[in-house]
Scaffold this active site. Structure first.
Site, mmCIF file in Angstrom:
data_model
loop_
_atom_site.group_PDB
_atom_site.id
_atom_site.type_symbol
_atom_site.label_atom_id
_atom_site.label_comp_id
_atom_site.label_asym_id
_atom_site.label_seq_id
_atom_site.Cartn_x
_atom_site.Cartn_y
_atom_site.Cartn_z
ATOM 1 N N CYS A 292 6.858 19.661 7.678
ATOM 2 C CA CYS A 292 5.695 20.515 7.450
ATOM 3 C C CYS A 292 4.987 20.778 8.778
ATOM 4 O O CYS A 292 4.718 19.844 9.546
ATOM 5 C CB CYS A 292 4.742 19.837 6.465
ATOM 6 N N ASP B 153 9.740 17.830 4.476
ATOM 7 C CA ASP B 153 9.952 18.701 3.316
ATOM 8 C C ASP B 153 11.445 18.663 3.009
ATOM 9 O O ASP B 153 12.272 18.783 3.915
ATOM 10 C CB ASP B 153 9.532 20.144 3.614
ATOM 11 N N GLU C 209 0.857 -1.189 0.000
ATOM 12 C CA GLU C 209 0.000 0.000 0.000
ATOM 13 C C GLU C 209 0.892 1.236 0.000
ATOM 14 O O GLU C 209 1.872 1.317 0.747
ATOM 15 C CB GLU C 209 -0.910 -0.034 1.236
ATOM 16 N N SER C 210 0.566 2.200 -0.862
ATOM 17 C CA SER C 210 1.504 3.288 -1.168
ATOM 18 C C SER C 210 1.837 4.179 0.029
ATOM 19 O O SER C 210 2.998 4.560 0.224
ATOM 20 C CB SER C 210 0.973 4.140 -2.323
ATOM 21 N N LYS C 211 0.836 4.537 0.841
ATOM 22 C CA LYS C 211 1.129 5.416 1.980
ATOM 23 C C LYS C 211 2.032 4.704 2.982
ATOM 24 O O LYS C 211 2.948 5.308 3.557
ATOM 25 C CB LYS C 211 -0.160 5.872 2.661
#
Length: 204
Positions: free
Chosen positions: A170, A177, A67-69
């Protein structure tokens, strides 16, 4: 999560969706899923960040995909963990992903330095002009901004320096970031080691 944690990986079985479209057990195609990652980072043994670009190859016959996340959270879990080399990180990622997917996964990491990028055909990255300070052998142990790290000499000068090791978080999402930073200055000559430590201090 900024410390190495392979349990963040969330495998998803391919079979359910393949059954919906009535794919046979022996697949009528060959290939792999290719994932690109442009935000891979960890700390070396002295606490200085290393950064890399990555490609991950998951064979289509693997029982599961990721799963990507969860994949992104897993990669971010390396951010504040120490490793000896890019090879160690690459091997660890291959082992973790292969275990989660149920098949051999290939991880290919390219260091974010001029020589590695020049030798890589996968990535076209343009560097800033000036002198890169990332290869300086410094010890880093402060990861919150601290201007007292900055030191200058008594000699006047002017130069252009840059670094690819700037990371902050962030304020809304807490997600990393990433940036490269170029600094041009005139005045008292800046101590490059202290400048790199200062840039790294924004990391958390």
């Amino acid at each position: 999560m900024s410390h190495y944690d392979p349990s963040l990986l969330f495998p998803i079985a391919r079979k359910n969706k393949r059954d919906e479209i009535q794919l046979p057990i022996h697949l009528p195609f060959r290939g792999c899923d290719i994932w690109n990652a442009f935000e891979i980072s960890w700390l070396n043994s002295k606490g200085k960040p290393s950064v890399a670009l990555g490609e991950f190859f998951i064979p289509c016959e693997s029982p599961c995909l990721i799963e990507s996340k969860s994949f992104k959270l897993y990669l971010n879990s390396f951010n504040q963990s120490k490793f000896e080399s890019i090879l160690q990180v690459s091997q660890l990622m291959e082992d973790d992903l292969s275990r989660a997917c149920g098949a051999k996964v290939k991880a290919q990491l390219t260091g974010f330095d001029e020589q590695s990028l020049t030798n890589s055909s996968q990535f076209l990255v343009k560097s800033f002009e000036g002198i890169c300070i990332d290869e300086l052998d410094v010890e880093c142990n402060l990861y919150l901004p601290d201007s007292s790290l900055l030191k200058v000499s008594d000699e006047p000068g002017s130069e252009t320096l840059f670094s690819n090791l700037l990371k902050s978080n962030c304020l809304i999402t807490g997600q990393p970031d990433w940036a490269s930073i170029q600094i041009r200055y005139e005045g008292m000559r800046m101590n490059r080691e202290s400048l790199l430590q200062y840039i790294v201090s924004f990391r958390n």
